[in-house]
Design a protein around this motif. Structure first.
Motif, PDB file in Angstrom:
ATOM      1  N   THR A  48       0.843  -1.189   0.000  1.00 51.67           N
ATOM      2  CA  THR A  48       0.000   0.000   0.000  1.00 51.67           C
ATOM      3  C   THR A  48       0.881   1.242   0.000  1.00 51.67           C
ATOM      4  OG1 THR A  48      -1.617  -1.224   1.311  1.00 51.67           O
ATOM      5  CG2 THR A  48      -1.882   1.146   1.211  1.00 51.67           C
ATOM      6  N   TYR A  83       1.275   5.159   1.125  1.00 53.01           N
ATOM      7  CA  TYR A  83       0.808   6.143   2.093  1.00 53.01           C
ATOM      8  C   TYR A  83       1.452   7.479   1.767  1.00 53.01           C
ATOM      9  CZ  TYR A  83      -0.536   1.936   4.602  1.00 53.01           C
ATOM     10  OH  TYR A  83      -1.091   0.732   4.937  1.00 53.01           O
ATOM     11  N   GLU A 124      -2.530   8.441   7.134  1.00 52.45           N
ATOM     12  CA  GLU A 124      -3.013   7.086   7.391  1.00 52.45           C
ATOM     13  C   GLU A 124      -1.941   6.227   8.070  1.00 52.45           C
ATOM     14  OE1 GLU A 124      -4.655   5.498   3.755  1.00 52.45           O
ATOM     15  OE2 GLU A 124      -5.409   7.477   3.208  1.00 52.45           O
ATOM     16  N   GLU A 174      -1.521   5.486  11.062  1.00 50.78           N
ATOM     17  CA  GLU A 174      -2.023   4.610  12.112  1.00 50.78           C
ATOM     18  C   GLU A 174      -2.345   3.210  11.582  1.00 50.78           C
ATOM     19  OE1 GLU A 174      -5.268   6.813  10.217  1.00 50.78           O
ATOM     20  OE2 GLU A 174      -3.545   7.546  11.295  1.00 50.78           O
ATOM     21  N   ALA A 175      -2.511   3.074  10.268  1.00 56.73           N
ATOM     22  CA  ALA A 175      -2.768   1.764   9.660  1.00 56.73           C
ATOM     23  C   ALA A 175      -1.489   0.938   9.527  1.00 56.73           C
ATOM     24  CB  ALA A 175      -3.427   1.945   8.298  1.00 56.73           C
TER      25      ALA A 175
END
Length: 68
Positions: A2, A4, A21, A23-24
């Motif tokens: 992913t 970020y 994001e 925290e993901a």
């Protein structure tokens, strides 16, 4: 994997860098943010400007791609 975004934000009247994001992610992003401050003059950036992306999988940062 992913991506970020690494984004400049105006916080308390100062321009700051952060990974959106984050925290993901379980990864430690302190080195990425420290490198960003070395590479980017945040005072020349606008609020919300994306200056790069962290490519990560789980708790592992695979790559950092700079757009500036």
């Amino acid at each position: 994997m992913t991506e970020y975004p690494i984004v400049v934000r105006e916080i308390g009247g100062k321009m700051r860098l952060g990974v959106e994001e984050a925290e993901a992610l379980d990864a430690d992003l302190r080195e990425v943010v420290a490198e960003a401050y070395e590479r980017i003059d945040v005072q020349d950036c606008g609020d919300g400007e994306v200056v790069g992306h962290v490519v990560a999988s789980g708790d592992e940062v695979e790559d950092v791609r700079w757009s500036r």
